[in-house]
Design an enzyme around this catalytic site. Structure first.
Site, mmCIF file in Angstrom:
data_model
loop_
_atom_site.group_PDB
_atom_site.id
_atom_site.type_symbol
_atom_site.label_atom_id
_atom_site.label_comp_id
_atom_site.label_asym_id
_atom_site.label_seq_id
_atom_site.Cartn_x
_atom_site.Cartn_y
_atom_site.Cartn_z
ATOM 1 N N GLU A 323 -103.815 -46.186 -31.676
ATOM 2 C CA GLU A 323 -104.540 -44.923 -31.502
ATOM 3 C C GLU A 323 -103.678 -43.829 -30.870
ATOM 4 O OE1 GLU A 323 -108.226 -45.533 -29.444
ATOM 5 O OE2 GLU A 323 -108.743 -47.307 -30.609
ATOM 6 N N GLY A 324 -102.354 -43.954 -30.920
ATOM 7 C CA GLY A 324 -101.488 -42.923 -30.358
ATOM 8 C C GLY A 324 -101.300 -42.987 -28.864
#
Length: 402
Positions: A323-324
């Protein structure tokens, strides 16, 4: 037949300005803090300076997190700790601000954009700005069928290119790139194995939500079967993405290529972003100069891909969630590097040394003469009386030997 020719990117993408990077290195050597004392921060600042074509480096003022989202059919083999088709719930958590990336982005004042490419849900359940680029509902099960049709793969790549253009046109000066997916690490590992020529067991990891040994064995078998399907299409990157990739990975590939065209620096997150980057590198070999590896997630496929692209992760914190998150954690370091490079003063130039005075100055009392000085080694002879220096007399006026 696809109308998209990925080979065009080879000519469109140039390297960051090497002359600007050398200027940044020379400026760093003149600053008050000795070169090397700040460790890798110097390297990060020089990379950013070259990407911006600016010395001194400009501060990062408008970064953005871009997350491409999708579900993968291979998750139905229980190769993930998350339920198949569950990526939509993860996206809702991001949009509601309840996910780790949302919390960090809020703290760092960085906006987050989610792009749905193949979530397994009704697009009406999501905001229009999220679902606007969707290609299909869920990607295919890559161990037995293609992830996408060729047309869908092209549409996904073009969608990624369009998102890159939108971000560049809006003034985004750095992108943190990640994914929100369930089952995405399986096709990612397959792509890395195919492009690096390695076996399934070498690249198969435990995923963002770690799995047990039995699930890992199922995942390894899925990668092995997918790899057999990938090898015949290795020469065509678009067909490779359609065969064993997915809509989110194809979109990330197009996004990375177009960011390099638009000279937008990108911080890569985990194994899915790294797999897309490896495909993009195969398309355009200069593209990785525009990317920074944000962190090491511990996934073996990510390590293999980064090594192939000669990218060294900024952080080693073992963040596996995706998710970064890991890449976003690297952003403060990049910002710090830019601030130090731009704001540290330069040393005052050292004064030139004065010329040294002669130790024995000449005087008028002892003028130089052309005659040779008298020495004891050559005794004087008196021609009139023939006596030597000790009064001794030699025949015919010669000096007598002692």
């Amino acid at each position: 037949m696809s109308s998209l020719n990925l080979d065009d990117f080879t000519d469109l993408i140039e390297r960051p300005d090497g002359g600007v990077r050398r200027d940044a290195e020379e400026r760093r050597e003149r600053q008050s803090v000795p070169p090397g004392a700040l460790g890798r921060l110097d390297e990060l600042a020089e990379w950013l300076s070259a990407a911006q074509s600016s010395v001194p480096v400009k501060p990062i003022e408008r970064p953005r997190v871009i997350l491409f989202a999708g579900d993968h059919g291979v998750a139905r083999l229980d190769v993930s700790a998350r339920p198949a088709g569950g990526a939509a719930e993860l996206v809702r958590a991001v949009l509601l601000g309840a996910s780790p990336v949302s919390v960090l982005a809020r703290r760092l004042d960085v906006p987050v954009r989610v792009v749905d490419m193949a979530l397994d849900c009704d697009p009406a359940e999501l905001p229009a700005e999220v679902a606007g680029y969707r290609v299909r509902r869920g990607s295919g099960r890559v161990d037995i069928e293609d992830a996408l049709t060729t047309e869908e793969a092209e549409a996904a790549v073009r969608a990624g290119m369009a998102v890159a253009d939108e971000e560049a046109d809006s003034g985004t000066d750095l992108v943190v790139l990640g994914d929100v997916s369930v089952g995405g690490t399986t096709p990612a590992a397959t792509l890395v194995a195919a492009l690096c020529g390695t076996d399934a067991s070498v690249v198969t990891g435990r995923g963002g939500a770690p799995i047990d040994d039995l699930a890992w064995m199922r995942k390894c078998a899925a990668v092995r079967d997918s790899l057999r399907r990938a090898r015949p299409v290795l020469g065509d990157q678009l067909e490779l993405l359609a065969t064993v990739g997915g809509a989110d990975i194809a979109a990330m590939t197009g996004f990375l290529l177009q960011c390099a065209v638009r000279r937008t620096p990108v911080v890569l997150d985990g194994v899915v972003a790294s797999a897309a980057a490896l495909v993009a590198q195969r398309v355009a070999f200069r593209a990785p100069d525009w990317w920074l590896a944000g962190h090491n997630s511990g996934e073996p496929a990510q390590a293999k891909a980064l090594d192939r692209m000669a990218l060294d992760p900024v952080l080693e914190q073992g963040v596996q969630i995706g998710e970064g998150v890991g890449a976003l954690l690297a952003l403060p370091l990049v910002r710090a590097a830019a601030a130090l490079s731009a704001e540290l003063p330069e040393r005052e130039p050292e004064p030139e040394p004065k010329p040294e005075a002669d130790s024995e100055p000449e005087t008028d009392s002892e003028p130089e003469t052309d005659s040779e000085p008298e020495t004891d080694s050559e005794p004087e002879t008196h021609p009139k009386d023939g006596t030597g220096p000790k009064g001794e007399t030699g025949p015919k006026g010669e000096t007598a030997p002692e």
